[in-house]
Scaffold this active site. Structure first.
Site, PDB file in Angstrom:
ATOM      1  NE  ARG A 257      -2.031   1.932   3.346  1.00 44.92           N
ATOM      2  CZ  ARG A 257      -1.987   1.869   4.678  1.00 44.92           C
ATOM      3  NH1 ARG A 257      -2.667   0.944   5.327  1.00 44.92           N
ATOM      4  NH2 ARG A 257      -1.261   2.725   5.374  1.00 44.92           N
ATOM      5  CG  HIS A 261      -6.702   2.612   5.622  1.00 45.08           C
ATOM      6  ND1 HIS A 261      -6.850   1.394   5.007  1.00 45.08           N
ATOM      7  CD2 HIS A 261      -7.937   2.949   6.095  1.00 45.08           C
ATOM      8  CE1 HIS A 261      -8.123   0.996   5.111  1.00 45.08           C
ATOM      9  NE2 HIS A 261      -8.795   1.922   5.765  1.00 45.08           N
ATOM     10  CE1 TYR A 270       0.135   2.510   8.929  1.00 43.08           C
ATOM     11  CE2 TYR A 270      -1.149   4.160  10.110  1.00 43.08           C
ATOM     12  CZ  TYR A 270      -0.923   3.419   8.973  1.00 43.08           C
ATOM     13  OH  TYR A 270      -1.735   3.577   7.888  1.00 43.08           O
TER      14      TYR A 270
END
Ligand SMILES: Cc1ncc(C[n+]2csc(CCOP(=O)(O)OP(=O)(O)O)c2C)c(N)n1
Ligand SMILES: [Mg+2]
Lengths: 362, 327
Positions: A257, A261, A270
């Site tokens: 990815r 998100h 993160y």
């Protein structure tokens, strides 16, 4: 005394190195310009669309949007391999698949712009709408496939899911029943390594997600999700097996990815920048471009022309999207039941009056 | 052709009729094919319609809900059985998040003509988790029809209607009265309407509103109260969503008094919704406060104590008498 009663294995298919050089002999079809240049064009369009959608969100003209960055090869190759009579059961990241299968690009924007008509697209035929509740779509895919099997039709169903989604019971129940009933369905996992902030390693200690197929007794395999040639080989085979009544397949496509998100997320909280940087070295669009350049099927002037063309396509979709007025009040009420029941009609009248009274402005 | 049959036989008859009339009707669920269902609702149907249309599923309720959603988008009319309502919760995700919303989400491009059948309610000395009444959870969901029969004839006619309906329907069968009585049911393929309550007994003094198994106790109470000179109008709501408030309003406007009886817990129950609507629209006709006779806001007790929980004929009679005495 004990004896070995079962042993399973998972294959990974790859044809192109990270820089687009062939790792070994390629399938014959991959030597010519088609279908790979076609895939490449759609992948570039996908990325243009994505960039524009994020820009619209950042300027308050689109709602929260889930980027497709890094999934271009998976989504384009899969959508192109599906027949119109097949059924796509998407999750929420498959915008370009929907466009390739017949949705208008401005309709896809309408969806992310908060309008149900983005799921209404007549061009979607029997494809299911975007699915937000994680993994539930897998069971719908098995249900659609059951209907196809009951009616003896030669059509395939393909559903998409993320790596995180494979932790859910719905996914396990769906692959299990697909095996038990030998349903014509392909489960395609976009393993982009992250489920919002939770890495793949925290979802399961299974070494691969593909091996979950073994528990369900169905075929399972991995494919390099940044490699259009490998994707074509693996997915076309699985779709054809489904159409021929040879049962379901679980495919784990390894990708990354490359975006947050969604536009509401900040991935720097993160994950390491170095990991992202390394993933950009393997990304699917550049990889295919390099390969096509090496073969002489692509060059800089074609690239420039394509960029112009896709920019225009996206821009006109954006204009159409922005010019679409909101739905009338009645549409809140008129699609719940086949006919609007009296109690609801009363509330519809109240809503009409509220809007006519100007209490709320759109 | 009409025969005296039980409610469970009426369910079976309606399923057979619907499957005969429409090849798109298929059945799925746990133990429904070879075994004919744990209550025998589907007995004989495998033999009659074959394993393509009468399907034993793996043991997974989320899956049953999800499959029905997918099948119905293809134009099949799946009638799925959840073996007991206590196990319906995993399937609710698919009912609430998908079936009830599909037409709305796709602006009518797709819809889910599915039926989820489940036996529910107490009174048969069943194991734990087999006796609850949680119909309100489903009746709260826009887009979901919730239908509860209370006699063999209504089971037949309402189930046919549910199967033919192009909206998703939760069809809850009060298992305590599955075999309570036999009545004549004509297998004429006639569906009953899903948009109306059924007035089972007319009376001018008070309106008793109920559904499910307690319709039996309510009718019994009405008979006994008639001996005492109280004329009870008994209405079986039958379809809890979308509910026919008009019939209820018309009756209560006439009688001026009302008791609502349901087996489910009181708090936030459908009785509260009905009472609130009556208060909103018929307050000036009311001559006494609306009373409710319901299950307690307690976990459904295990079977030794279930009779404490269930509304009794006496409970209903005393609520009616108190309502009649109010001046
Ligand atoms: C049932 C459910 N739980 C939680 C969420 C919130 N949520 C949306 S996306 C997401 C992560 C999904 O990750 P993955 O399956 O890997 O797919 P990806 O978004 O990475 O493509 C979560 C937790 C949801 N939509 N549905
Ligand atoms: Mg993921």
């Amino acid at each position: 005394m004990s004896e070995l009663v079962y042993r399973g294995e998972i294959q990974l298919t790859r044809y192109l190195a990270d820089d687009g050089t062939p790792l070994g002999p390629l399938p014959g079809w991959a030597q010519g310009p088609d279908p790979l240049t076609g895939y490449y064009r759609q992948m570039v369009l996908a990325r243009q669309f994505d960039t524009k959608a994020i820009a619209l969100q950042r300027t308050g003209q689109l709602g929260t949007y889930a980027s497709l960055l890094g999934a271009e090869a998976i989504d384009v190759v899969t959508a192109c391999l599906m027949q119109p009579s097949d059924v796509l059961v998407p999750y929420y990241r498959n915008h370009i698949m929907q466009v390739i299968r017949g949705a208008e690009m401005h309709e896809v924007l309408l969806y992310w712009g908060g309008d149900e008509r983005g799921n209404a697209c007549p061009g979607m035929n029997q494809d299911l709408p975007n699915c937000v509740p994680i993994a539930t779509q897998c069971l719908h895919a098995s249900g659609v496939a059951s209907a196809i099997k009951i009616r003896d039709e030669k059509r395939a169903v393909l559903t998409m899911i993320g790596d995180g989604g494979t932790s859910k019971g719905d996914f396990m129940e769906a692959i299990n029943v697909a095996g038990a009933w030998q349903l014509p369905v392909v489960f395609l996992v976009n393993n982009n390594q992250w489920a919002i902030s939770v890495p793949r390693s925290r979802q399961t200690c299974a070494q691969t997600l593909a091996q979950k197929a073994l528990g369900a007794g169905i075929r399972g395999e991995q494919v390099d999700g940044n490699d259009a040639i490998a994707l074509h080989e693996v997915i076309s085979r699985a779709l054809e097996q489904a159409r021929q009544g040879k049962g379901p397949t679980l495919i784990e496509a390894l990708s990354y990815r490359l975006s947050d998100h969604t536009t509401a997320d900040d991935a720097t909280r993160y994950r390491e920048q170095s990991e992202l940087k390394a993933a950009w070295e393997r990304e699917p669009v550049q990889r295919l471009r390099n390969y096509l350049h090496q073969c002489g099927h692509w060059d800089e002037s074609r690239e420039q022309a394509l960029l112009e063309e896709t920019k225009t396509t996206v821009q006109s979709a954006v204009e159409q999207y922005l010019a679409t007025p909101s739905q009338p009040v009645d549409d809140l009420f008129d699609y719940l039941y086949e006919e609007c029941p009296p109690g609801l009609a009363e509330q519809r009248e109240q809503a009409r009056q509220k809007m006519a009274g100007g209490e709320h402005h759109e | 052709m009409s025969n005296a049959i039980t409610m469970i036989e009426a369910v079976n008859l309606a399923l057979a009729r619907a499957m005969t009339d429409d090849p798109d009707v298929i059945l799925l669920g746990e133990d429904i094919a070879t075994n004919g269902g744990v209550f025998r609702a589907t007995v004989g149907l495998l033999e009659q319609f074959g394993e393509r249309r009468v399907i034993d599923t793996p043991l997974a309720e989320t899956m049953i809900g999800g499959l029905a959603v997918g099948m119905s988008t293809q134009g099949l009319r799946p009638v799925a059985e959840i073996q007991f309502m206590g196990f319906i919760f995993p399937a609710l995700d698919h009912l609430i998040a998908h079936a009830a919303r599909m037409r709305n989400r796709t602006r009518g491009r797709l819809h889910c003509p599915l039926v989820l059948r489940a036996p529910f309610g107490g009174g048969i000395r069943a194991p734990e988790h087999h006796s609850e009444s949680t119909e309100t959870l489903m009746a709260h969901i826009p887009g979901l029809r919730v239908v509860i029969p209370s006699s063999p004839a209504r089971a037949y006619g309402l189930l046919l209607a549910a199967i033919r309906c192009n909206d998703p329907v939760v069809f809850l069968e009060p298992k305590r009265i599955y075999r309570a009585s036999k009545t004549l049911v004509e297998d004429n393929g006639q569906a009953l309407p899903l948009d109306t309550c059924f007035t089972l007994r007319e009376g001018g003094d008070i309106t008793l509103i109920c559904w499910g198994a307690v319709v039996q106790e309510t009718l019994e109470a009405a008979t006994r109260l008639a001996d005492k000179g109280i004329g009870c109008e008994v209405i079986d709501v039958a379809t809890l969503n979308p509910i026919d408030h008009d019939t209820l309003l018309a009756s209560v406007s006439r009688t001026g008094r009302c008791v609502i009886i349901h087996e489910a817990p009181r708090h936030g129950g459908m009785g509260a919704e009905i009472a609130a609507t009556l208060a909103e629209k018929a307050l000036l006709s009311l001559q006494a406060p609306i009373r409710r006779v319901t299950g307690y806001d307690a976990v459904m007790p295990y079977y030794r104590n279930e009779q404490i929980y269930l509304p009794s004929v006496e409970d209903i009679m005393s609520a009616v008498e108190q309502t009649m005495e109010f001046v």
